[in-house]
Scaffold this motif. Structure first.
Motif: not given
Length: 409
Positions: A186-199, A274-283
């Motif tokens: 399992a990964p030690e860290t999970t982050h998510t890059v968000l790009v906002l407003g794309c069609e 950028i979402l950190r680990t807890a929010d990333s896992e939820t998403l």
């Protein structure tokens, strides 16, 4: 009178199937029943309940291999893996809430059901599907005969790969009595890059750029505004714009470096966060389990197409059938929640990708609709003939989950 058989050993499974074959009667194969409403309604007189046929048989963390009985809850599998920081890397989806059941805490359902339905989550674009993680199995065919395929080694296939055949057959060919599969760290860290407003079209281009970069993205999804607003993650819900999500996993310093590289790479597509680990896992759990579509009575479709075509296919379907959609797998998977109609809009859904190729599965609808509409992608004549011959070979009397995938099969 309908009966329910509850075997706890391979011998009892074999005995139940031989009884069904001798009496030419049919059986609905069940684990926890969490995916009972996925597929066509089964036309069976009796039930074979495997929920008591449960338990981890062997687990070797150093070898990344586990064996379990088919009725073992996936939550139990995850609990055994967690102390060793390992996981089912293909992210088996928990469809119970979507299909009207209660969430199971981790994942509802059983390991047999996960492989029988070949359920895979957002990481499939990097790590493969459930069928790519099964190493071997033991089973009883619809003839009442025990057989096995594969084993505990990663390279053990000679001749026909029965594991690939059984995974995704929805219990119509054989009943698993033991499953051996690989697990991964399992990964030690999970982050998510968000790009906002794309069609949607721009989002597909952004996801493609990220996936083709050296940043090792393990998830790529796009939520239009009307879907993002239902997320439990505040940064996704409250922005008032569409959100394109790129997941990065691994060791902390590596994840930070790759996220920074992605932010720079994707700046041309819009503002980023950028979402950190807890929010990333939820998403990513929301995306995996399609919980964004659990409410209401919408008919839910799962459409697989070439990634570059996902946005266009979704637009065509929504122009013909009111509803909502989001993209996963970099645009290659379209989830749709459409307003209910008697035919589930199946001709419009499948007609939308006729020119580009793909397949569609009706994941949620009333039983009366699923009984009349092709739930799984209709097969062309030659492929349909192969399917019928395969069913004849493994289950000539049609005792296992008759009609679950296709009428008469």
């Amino acid at each position: 009178m309908s009966e329910t058989f509850t075997p706890e050993t391979p011998e009892q499974v074999e005995e139940a199937l031989r009884w069904a074959v001798a009496g030419e009667t049919s059986l609905e194969v069940l684990g926890s029943g969490s995916k009972r409403a996925f597929g066509r309604p089964v036309e069976a007189g009796h039930a074979l309940d495997l929920s008591g046929f449960s338990g981890v048989l062997d687990y070797e963390p150093n070898e990344l291999v586990m064996s379990a009985k088919p009725g073992t809850p996936v939550a139990e599998i995850e609990a055994a893996l967690a102390p060793h920081n390992q996981q089912l890397a293909f992210e088996p989806a928990d469809l119970a809430p979507l299909l009207g059941g209660a969430p199971g805490g981790n994942v509802s359902g059983t390991v047999g059901g996960i492989f029988a339905c070949n359920l895979s989550g957002p990481r499939r674009l990097k790590i493969g599907a459930a069928r790519d993680h099964i190493l071997g199995f033991k089973a009883v065919s619809g003839r009442g005969e025990s057989f096995k395929s594969g084993g505990r080694m990663f390279k053990n296939v000679t001749g026909f790969d029965f594991s690939k055949l059984m995974t995704g057959s929805f219990g119509t060919l054989a009943v698993f009595t033991e499953l051996t599969f690989k697990v991964l760290p399992a990964p030690e860290t999970t982050h998510t890059v968000l790009v906002l407003g794309c069609e949607p079209d721009a989002a597909v281009r952004a996801m493609t750029a990220a996936l083709q970069s050296p940043c090792e993205v393990s998830g790529a999804a796009h939520l239009p505004l009307g879907v993002a607003g239902d997320s439990a993650v505040a940064a996704v819900r409250s922005g008032g714009v569409a959100v394109t999500a790129l997941r990065v996993e691994g060791f902390g310093p590596s994840v930070d470096y790759r996220c920074a590289a992605l932010v720079k790479l994707l700046a041309e597509f819009g503002d980023t966060a950028i979402l950190r680990t807890a929010d990333s896992e939820t998403l990513w759990r929301e995306l995996r389990d399609v919980t964004l579509f659990t409410g209401g009575d919408a008919q839910v479709w799962r459409v697989s197409v070439p990634p570059a075509e996902g946005a266009g296919v979704a637009a065509k379907i929504l122009a013909a059938c009111p509803g909502r959609a989001f993209l996963d797998w970099g645009g290659g998977l379209v989830w749709l929640a459409l307003d209910p109609v008697p035919d589930a809009g199946h001709e419009a859904v499948r007609g939308a990708f006729a020119d580009v190729g793909g397949h569609a599965t009706l994941v949620r609808a009333e039983a009366s609709v699923r009984a009349q509409v092709p739930v799984f992608q209709p097969q062309p004549g030659p492929l349909g003939a192969v399917t019928a011959r395969m069913k004849e070979s493994f289950d000539p009397k049609g005792v296992l989950n008759p009609g679950r995938m296709y009428a008469g099969v």
